[in-house]
Design a protein around this motif. Sequence first.
Motif, PDB file in Angstrom:
ATOM      1  N   ARG A   1       0.850  -1.196   0.000  1.00 44.52           N
ATOM      2  CA  ARG A   1       0.000   0.000   0.000  1.00 44.52           C
ATOM      3  C   ARG A   1       0.880   1.239   0.000  1.00 44.52           C
ATOM      4  O   ARG A   1       1.837   1.334   0.765  1.00 44.52           O
ATOM      5  N   LEU A   2       0.524   2.217  -0.826  1.00 43.89           N
ATOM      6  CA  LEU A   2       1.244   3.490  -0.847  1.00 43.89           C
ATOM      7  C   LEU A   2       0.460   4.604  -0.163  1.00 43.89           C
ATOM      8  O   LEU A   2       1.035   5.607   0.242  1.00 43.89           O
ATOM      9  N   GLY A   3      -0.854   4.446  -0.059  1.00 43.71           N
ATOM     10  CA  GLY A   3      -1.662   5.495   0.555  1.00 43.71           C
ATOM     11  C   GLY A   3      -3.105   5.357   0.127  1.00 43.71           C
ATOM     12  O   GLY A   3      -3.511   4.356  -0.470  1.00 43.71           O
ATOM     13  N   GLY A   4      -3.870   6.372   0.410  1.00 44.71           N
ATOM     14  CA  GLY A   4      -5.278   6.337   0.039  1.00 44.71           C
ATOM     15  C   GLY A   4      -6.012   7.524   0.607  1.00 44.71           C
ATOM     16  O   GLY A   4      -5.484   8.280   1.429  1.00 44.71           O
ATOM     17  N   GLY A   5      -7.233   7.680   0.145  1.00 43.34           N
ATOM     18  CA  GLY A   5      -8.069   8.776   0.604  1.00 43.34           C
ATOM     19  C   GLY A   5      -9.523   8.369   0.528  1.00 43.34           C
ATOM     20  O   GLY A   5      -9.856   7.180   0.479  1.00 43.34           O
TER      21      GLY A   5
ATOM     22  N   VAL B   1      -0.760   2.156  -8.607  1.00 41.70           N
ATOM     23  CA  VAL B   1      -2.084   1.807  -9.130  1.00 41.70           C
ATOM     24  C   VAL B   1      -3.148   2.374  -8.199  1.00 41.70           C
ATOM     25  O   VAL B   1      -3.223   2.004  -7.019  1.00 41.70           O
ATOM     26  N   LYS B   2      -3.950   3.286  -8.729  1.00 41.40           N
ATOM     27  CA  LYS B   2      -5.043   3.886  -7.952  1.00 41.40           C
ATOM     28  C   LYS B   2      -6.318   3.117  -8.235  1.00 41.40           C
ATOM     29  O   LYS B   2      -6.753   3.012  -9.387  1.00 41.40           O
ATOM     30  N   VAL B   3      -6.923   2.572  -7.178  1.00 43.85           N
ATOM     31  CA  VAL B   3      -8.115   1.724  -7.308  1.00 43.85           C
ATOM     32  C   VAL B   3      -9.268   2.389  -6.557  1.00 43.85           C
ATOM     33  O   VAL B   3      -9.134   2.779  -5.393  1.00 43.85           O
ATOM     34  N   VAL B   4     -10.418   2.500  -7.218  1.00 44.15           N
ATOM     35  CA  VAL B   4     -11.592   3.118  -6.605  1.00 44.15           C
ATOM     36  C   VAL B   4     -12.095   2.243  -5.461  1.00 44.15           C
ATOM     37  O   VAL B   4     -12.110   1.009  -5.548  1.00 44.15           O
TER      38      VAL B   4
END
Length: 453
Positions: free
Chosen positions: A21-25, A43-46
């Motif tokens: 994991r790199l992060g998230g919001g 990779v940004k995942v909804v």
Amino acid sequence: MADPLRDGDPTRIGPYQLHARLGGGGMGRVFLGNSPGGRLVAVKVVRPELVDDADFRRRFADEVRAARKVGGFYTAHIVDADTDVDPPWMATAYISGPSLHQAVHQHGPLPPESVAVLGAGLAEALLAVHDQKLVHRDLKPDNVILAEDGPRLIDFGIARATDSPTYTAAQPVIGTIGFMSPEQACGSEVAPPSDVFALGCVLAFAATGRNPFGEGPIHAVLYRIVHEEPDLSALPEPLAGLVGACLAKDPDARPGLNRLLGDLATLVPSGRVHGEGRWLPEEVTEVITLRKTQVLEHVPPRELPGSEDAGTGLAVPRPRRPAVRTASAVMALLCLPTVLSVPFTIVQAITIGAMWDGELLLHTALCAIQAAVLAIGALLLLAQNTAGRWLIAIGGTGLALQAGILAGSLLFQSADLDNPAPLGVLVLTSLTAAASVLLALLPSAESRHRRAR
């Protein structure tokens, strides 16, 4: 910072294997992955709860289209995306480095020369955005990544096309409080000068560590943005003049990006250029290096570029651990037995009467203090705080000297001169002192090496 995958996290999205994991919001999570060819990607995942939200999916597709349009050196390039699957995702080239917010929060404001380089890079990134008839609308410290070769502008989630049929219509207040323009705060038409205003706020934050319009309740900050002048008292000239021009209330009074780019370039000293991290303070450059190593620890060697694999057939070793971490590991290994040798040496000194009580008490107290400094330094280093390196060097050297004095007294005053224990302690403490000095001098040697290159 990369963290291990959690239960329930995907392990593969499209053709990309996910490793950490790199992060998230609130909108999605970002994972570290690698392509079939071994290239690292973000990779940004909804988020699952947003997959059935048609309006959100439309906005995510708009973000992907906006990001695909923008090129240039100082933006994060999108390499792949699929907005029709569940969940939608997009992949960008992985950029190793902290955000501007993280760097300033952990290590303090950047020096004026670094701020000038930062501003020039972001101005060039915004030019690439505006050339595609887009307005970013969310330039803030969290959306700026500090890489070795310059800043990167990321996240086009609320970018807006200036040629859209609804561009001049009334717009909701969208953006980040403290880094939005007066016209954005009022819900008025948002054009490229709005990004210039945000750039001024970001540069003021980078140079001072605080927002030029202060903190507090949302309505109070918005009022100051629209009606009051920014606090630029901590900014040095001529940086204060450039930032002040960006923060003009009237959009037409703000300088164009080409002019800003030229003015900022004149503030960059000769030799302070992008590449090898030379544009950033040493402690921030060390964070970038450390993050590179930590990220690679999550990726199996066979999946790195050039690793021995059926797809390449080549064998290329993984990047070596940074020299500072290697020296720290050596330091810890040497200091541990040194700490253990201190009580042994004290007991031996008492047994043979090598020291009178007052002197023994003094040395014992000093050893305890140095051991505490050493322990605090180790904890800080584990927390990625570079100040820990200096505490380890100080504590290790002091502890080695104290243990050496005790062992020396024991060796020369003992009737049993053939006893190898005191001699072993002396050798051990000498090695500890040498490792401490090496750890203290190593960063300076690395800085000279980077400048020489």
